[in-house]
Design a protein around this motif. Structure first.
Motif, PDB file in Angstrom:
ATOM      1  N   GLU A  13       0.831  -1.215   0.000  1.00 41.85           N
ATOM      2  CA  GLU A  13       0.000   0.000   0.000  1.00 41.85           C
ATOM      3  C   GLU A  13       0.867   1.268   0.000  1.00 41.85           C
ATOM      4  O   GLU A  13       0.659   2.168  -0.817  1.00 41.85           O
ATOM      5  N   GLU A  14       1.843   1.319   0.897  1.00 44.58           N
ATOM      6  CA  GLU A  14       2.717   2.495   0.958  1.00 44.58           C
ATOM      7  C   GLU A  14       3.556   2.609  -0.315  1.00 44.58           C
ATOM      8  O   GLU A  14       3.725   3.697  -0.867  1.00 44.58           O
ATOM      9  N   TYR A  15       4.058   1.489  -0.801  1.00 44.79           N
ATOM     10  CA  TYR A  15       4.871   1.461  -2.012  1.00 44.79           C
ATOM     11  C   TYR A  15       4.072   1.980  -3.209  1.00 44.79           C
ATOM     12  O   TYR A  15       4.570   2.775  -4.008  1.00 44.79           O
ATOM     13  N   MET A  16       2.830   1.536  -3.317  1.00 54.64           N
ATOM     14  CA  MET A  16       1.983   1.945  -4.440  1.00 54.64           C
ATOM     15  C   MET A  16       1.711   3.448  -4.400  1.00 54.64           C
ATOM     16  O   MET A  16       1.719   4.107  -5.441  1.00 54.64           O
ATOM     17  N   LYS A  17       1.494   4.015  -3.234  1.00 55.89           N
ATOM     18  CA  LYS A  17       1.272   5.463  -3.120  1.00 55.89           C
ATOM     19  C   LYS A  17       2.486   6.233  -3.631  1.00 55.89           C
ATOM     20  O   LYS A  17       2.350   7.223  -4.352  1.00 55.89           O
ATOM     21  N   VAL A  18       3.672   5.779  -3.265  1.00 59.46           N
ATOM     22  CA  VAL A  18       4.907   6.423  -3.705  1.00 59.46           C
ATOM     23  C   VAL A  18       5.048   6.310  -5.225  1.00 59.46           C
ATOM     24  O   VAL A  18       5.395   7.274  -5.913  1.00 59.46           O
ATOM     25  N   LYS A  19       4.762   5.138  -5.754  1.00 61.48           N
ATOM     26  CA  LYS A  19       4.891   4.897  -7.195  1.00 61.48           C
ATOM     27  C   LYS A  19       3.929   5.790  -7.979  1.00 61.48           C
ATOM     28  O   LYS A  19       4.310   6.398  -8.985  1.00 61.48           O
ATOM     29  N   ILE A  20       2.703   5.896  -7.533  1.00 65.06           N
ATOM     30  CA  ILE A  20       1.711   6.742  -8.204  1.00 65.06           C
ATOM     31  C   ILE A  20       2.145   8.207  -8.151  1.00 65.06           C
ATOM     32  O   ILE A  20       2.066   8.922  -9.150  1.00 65.06           O
ATOM     33  N   TYR A  53      12.680  -3.469  -5.429  1.00 64.11           N
ATOM     34  CA  TYR A  53      13.232  -2.874  -4.225  1.00 64.11           C
ATOM     35  C   TYR A  53      12.484  -1.604  -3.837  1.00 64.11           C
ATOM     36  O   TYR A  53      11.991  -0.875  -4.690  1.00 64.11           O
ATOM     37  N   LYS A  54      12.460  -1.374  -2.543  1.00 63.04           N
ATOM     38  CA  LYS A  54      11.962  -0.105  -2.015  1.00 63.04           C
ATOM     39  C   LYS A  54      13.163   0.698  -1.560  1.00 63.04           C
ATOM     40  O   LYS A  54      14.172   0.140  -1.126  1.00 63.04           O
ATOM     41  N   MET A  55      13.057   2.005  -1.707  1.00 63.37           N
ATOM     42  CA  MET A  55      14.067   2.918  -1.198  1.00 63.37           C
ATOM     43  C   MET A  55      13.499   3.465   0.096  1.00 63.37           C
ATOM     44  O   MET A  55      12.434   4.089   0.099  1.00 63.37           O
ATOM     45  N   VAL A  56      14.186   3.210   1.191  1.00 59.68           N
ATOM     46  CA  VAL A  56      13.693   3.589   2.513  1.00 59.68           C
ATOM     47  C   VAL A  56      14.629   4.642   3.101  1.00 59.68           C
ATOM     48  O   VAL A  56      15.823   4.390   3.273  1.00 59.68           O
ATOM     49  N   LEU A  57      14.083   5.806   3.372  1.00 58.90           N
ATOM     50  CA  LEU A  57      14.846   6.897   3.966  1.00 58.90           C
ATOM     51  C   LEU A  57      14.267   7.178   5.344  1.00 58.90           C
ATOM     52  O   LEU A  57      13.083   7.512   5.469  1.00 58.90           O
ATOM     53  N   ASP A  58      15.082   6.997   6.350  1.00 54.71           N
ATOM     54  CA  ASP A  58      14.652   7.220   7.737  1.00 54.71           C
ATOM     55  C   ASP A  58      13.347   6.504   8.060  1.00 54.71           C
ATOM     56  O   ASP A  58      12.426   7.069   8.647  1.00 54.71           O
ATOM     57  N   GLY A  59      13.251   5.251   7.623  1.00 50.84           N
ATOM     58  CA  GLY A  59      12.098   4.419   7.933  1.00 50.84           C
ATOM     59  C   GLY A  59      10.886   4.610   7.042  1.00 50.84           C
ATOM     60  O   GLY A  59       9.876   3.934   7.232  1.00 50.84           O
ATOM     61  N   LYS A  60      10.964   5.485   6.053  1.00 49.97           N
ATOM     62  CA  LYS A  60       9.819   5.768   5.178  1.00 49.97           C
ATOM     63  C   LYS A  60      10.159   5.392   3.735  1.00 49.97           C
ATOM     64  O   LYS A  60      11.240   5.722   3.245  1.00 49.97           O
ATOM     65  N   ILE A  61       9.237   4.719   3.050  1.00 46.32           N
ATOM     66  CA  ILE A  61       9.440   4.396   1.642  1.00 46.32           C
ATOM     67  C   ILE A  61       9.333   5.678   0.828  1.00 46.32           C
ATOM     68  O   ILE A  61       8.327   6.384   0.894  1.00 46.32           O
ATOM     69  N   VAL A  62      10.385   5.979   0.065  1.00 44.46           N
ATOM     70  CA  VAL A  62      10.405   7.199  -0.749  1.00 44.46           C
ATOM     71  C   VAL A  62      10.548   6.895  -2.236  1.00 44.46           C
ATOM     72  O   VAL A  62      10.472   7.798  -3.070  1.00 44.46           O
ATOM     73  N   GLY A  63      10.753   5.622  -2.571  1.00 43.74           N
ATOM     74  CA  GLY A  63      10.899   5.257  -3.980  1.00 43.74           C
ATOM     75  C   GLY A  63      11.012   3.774  -4.150  1.00 43.74           C
ATOM     76  O   GLY A  63      10.927   3.008  -3.187  1.00 43.74           O
TER      77      GLY A  63
END
Length: 153
Positions: A13-20, A53-63
């Motif tokens: 869910e979080e990954y998809m929001k970032v991708k969109i 892969y997910k890009m995680v910055l300070d615990g948050k998916i950013v890409g």
């Protein structure tokens, strides 16, 4: 701290929001994004088959990013995307370097990117990719086409 980790079902869910969010500029410019980029079922199936892969910055998916081993040392960069709030921070360059180290057996990397995405052209060329061609314009997509890039290792 920036980390590159494989996507799992709990991330979808979080990954998809970032991708969109990351492809919202393409939607604005062309009227559409990459095929299936916003389809949760396709993403759910893809994480079972390919390295995503997910890009995680300070615990948050950013890409995120995906790649495909096409055999004989040839790899396809299926996508690299960073949410709009985290672009132009060097994350994309670190992501490319991560993939090149992770898949050190790659002799050639290839990718495509939209013809009007000048920022992508500049980025990939800065990372050592060379434009090798273009796809045929698609009549069903208003003449849309892609630039093809390659990087030999």
């Amino acid at each position: 701290m920036l980390e590159f980790l494989k996507v799992n079902v709990e991330d979808l869910e979080e990954y998809m929001k970032v991708k969109i969010d990351a492809f919202s500029e393409d939607v604005r410019v062309y009227g559409f994004g990459p095929t299936g980029y916003d389809e949760m079922d396709k993403l759910r199936e893809a994480i079972k088959k390919f390295p995503i892969y997910k890009m995680v910055l300070d615990g948050k998916i950013v890409g995120g990013m995906s790649c495909f081993n096409q055999g004989n040392g040839e790899f396809w960069l299926g996508g690299i995307y960073i949410d709009s709030a985290h672009q132009n921070m060097g994350i994309g360059a670190k992501a490319i370097r991560f993939l090149e180290q992770e898949f050190h057996e790659a002799k050639v990397w290839r990718l495509d990117t939209p013809y009007k995405n000048y920022r992508n052209h500049h980025f990939y060329e800065k990372m050592g990719y060379v434009k090798i061609g273009e796809t045929e314009p698609r009549k069903d997509k208003g003449g849309f086409y892609l630039y093809l890039y390659e990087k030999k290792m």
